[in-house]
Design an enzyme around this catalytic site. Structure first.
Site, mmCIF file in Angstrom:
data_model
loop_
_atom_site.group_PDB
_atom_site.id
_atom_site.type_symbol
_atom_site.label_atom_id
_atom_site.label_comp_id
_atom_site.label_asym_id
_atom_site.label_seq_id
_atom_site.Cartn_x
_atom_site.Cartn_y
_atom_site.Cartn_z
ATOM 1 N N PHE A 122 0.929 -1.140 0.034
ATOM 2 C CA PHE A 122 -0.021 -0.058 -0.054
ATOM 3 C C PHE A 122 0.915 1.282 0.061
ATOM 4 O O PHE A 122 1.979 1.267 0.922
ATOM 5 C CB PHE A 122 -0.898 0.061 1.142
ATOM 6 C CG PHE A 122 -1.780 1.247 1.153
ATOM 7 C CD1 PHE A 122 -3.141 1.204 0.323
ATOM 8 C CD2 PHE A 122 -1.557 2.372 1.849
ATOM 9 C CE1 PHE A 122 -3.964 2.228 0.283
ATOM 10 C CE2 PHE A 122 -2.484 3.540 1.783
ATOM 11 C CZ PHE A 122 -3.805 3.259 0.916
ATOM 12 N N ASP A 207 9.459 3.015 1.205
ATOM 13 C CA ASP A 207 8.094 3.504 1.875
ATOM 14 C C ASP A 207 8.086 3.316 3.347
ATOM 15 O O ASP A 207 7.871 2.135 3.805
ATOM 16 C CB ASP A 207 6.894 3.175 1.085
ATOM 17 C CG ASP A 207 5.814 3.590 1.777
ATOM 18 O OD1 ASP A 207 5.624 4.152 2.894
ATOM 19 O OD2 ASP A 207 4.635 3.542 0.811
ATOM 20 N N LYS A 236 2.903 10.182 8.268
ATOM 21 C CA LYS A 236 2.176 9.648 9.392
ATOM 22 C C LYS A 236 2.834 10.157 10.850
ATOM 23 O O LYS A 236 2.557 11.544 11.018
ATOM 24 C CB LYS A 236 2.223 8.158 9.606
ATOM 25 C CG LYS A 236 1.025 7.424 8.382
ATOM 26 C CD LYS A 236 0.797 6.127 8.619
ATOM 27 C CE LYS A 236 -0.096 5.667 7.598
ATOM 28 N NZ LYS A 236 -1.288 5.922 8.044
#
Length: 385
Positions: A122, A207, A236
């Site tokens: 993702f 990532d 995040k």
């Protein structure tokens, strides 16, 4: 009737305040929060130093655009590059934006367009980052995606070897697949992926949107593997809830991101940088990172011991305070049961319960959560010992 697009399956909880690892809803009910905004509030809700940094900045300057030099950007960029293998930083507003920037930079720097990513990965929901995501459910209904993405099985060295060629611009990978079931990269695959990048002169994009900023017990998860990324993407936990993302890259890439090549209106604004600076002052502390490792090791050990008692648990996976419990049955009903008992956890696929507590979670809160999880799993499981 709500005027919002119904893009989220909401839980019916209405948080009004939070402190540390706890959330309080409109009815006054207190929840133990092992979601942390989906690995965002790494320092917990309303962390005093982050709050104060934002309050101080609010009365000085919010936004001027990147036409101006922004001193806080320089400070944050130096901290991130001093604590990583990267040499330069670009700031944006989210993980998807960071991954979009990474895709653009890789294509421009290499002059190639093919990118390899992995099944169940993702990377975001914008067109480029969605194209990098190896999940059909994320693609469904949007028509042709950005071309020249290939999705391979995660941790499959043979598949990667067979697929690679001189035409590949980059390999884009998560060190731990979060949405894909909390699946860590194997050490062997980490070594293989770096050697493949070197062999075919392609870039390695890691990532770290979910795994970064201390989540696994090191500032970046790649540090725990034999990996040297060319590009790192972050978001995040970087702002502890304030919207911010970043791309970090090595010096060899700087010529490809020059004026006019990429940009972000709000990226790196003074408010975001104030939040990030406060976060990094806390998270780059060695003793703080060590505490995350110790908490994670303790909780994983307890969950593995529980798995030896119950046939419901297939496997316990994770590093630091990013933990997945794979179960025989779908975990949705069990997660709903935990919410009723005032513990908030996430799914990561149909059969995986995902635990992402704030990194400042207290020992007694870990014990409380463990007991609740144990009770719910036992209610849905057969005791094997």
């Amino acid at each position: 009737m709500s005027a919002l697009f119904p893009t989220y399956a909401r839980w019916g909880i209405h948080p009004v305040k939070g402190q540390g690892a706890e959330l309080v809803d409109a009815s006054g009910t207190t929840y133990l929060d092992f979601v942390a905004g989906i690995a965002v509030c790494n320092l917990g809700h309303c962390h005093p130093k982050v709050n104060q940094a934002l309050k101080d900045q609010v009365d000085k300057l919010w936004h001027v655009s990147n036409l101006f030099e922004i001193e806080q950007q320089e400070k944050v960029a130096k901290c991130l590059t001093d604590n990583s293998v990267a040499d330069y930083a670009f700031f944006c507003n989210s993980g998807a934006e960071a991954n979009e920037a990474a895709i653009k930079l890789a294509r421009k720097a290499t002059g190639k367009h093919k990118i390899v990513s992995f099944q169940k990965s993702f990377h975001g929901r914008t067109l480029g980052s969605m194209s990098a995501t190896g999940q059909e459910k994320v693609h469904e209904g949007y028509g042709p995606l950005l071309p020249e993405f290939t999705y391979l099985p995660f941790n499959d060295e043979e598949a990667l070897t067979k697929t690679m060629s001189e035409d590949v611009a980059a390999i884009m990978v998560e060190v731990i697949q979060g949405e894909g079931g909390v699946v860590p990269m194997t050490p062997s695959f980490a070594r293989h992926i770096r050697s493949i990048c070197d062999k075919y002169n392609c870039l390695l994009i890691i990532d770290e949107v979910q795994t970064g900023i201390g989540r696994t017990g090191t500032l970046f998860a790649y540090e725990q593997y034999d990996l040297v990324p060319d590009i790192i993407t972050l978001a995040k936990g970087l702002g502890n809830g304030f919207p911010v993302g970043a791309l970090l890259g090595q010096e060899s890439l700087v010529d490809y991101f020059q004026p006019g090549s990429h940009g972000s209106t709000f990226g790196g604004n003074p408010l975001a940088m104030a939040a990030v600076n406060a976060v990094l002052e806390e998270v780059t502390n060695d003793s703080f990172l060590q505490s995350i490792k110790e908490k994670g090791e303790w909780l994983i050990k307890q969950l593995i011991e529980l798995s030896n008692e119950l046939d419901e648990i297939v496997e316990v996976r994770g590093i630091g305070l990013m933990i997945g419990i794979e179960c025989k049955h779908e975990v949705g009903p069990m997660i709903a049961s935990l919410r009723e008992k005032h513990l908030l956890v996430l799914q990561a696929g149909p059969n995986v319960m995902r635990l992402l507590p704030p990194l400042i979670v207290k020992e007694e809160q870990l014990k409380q959560a463990l007991q609740l999880i144990s009770n719910v799993l036992k209610a849905n499981a057969t005791v094997v010992k």
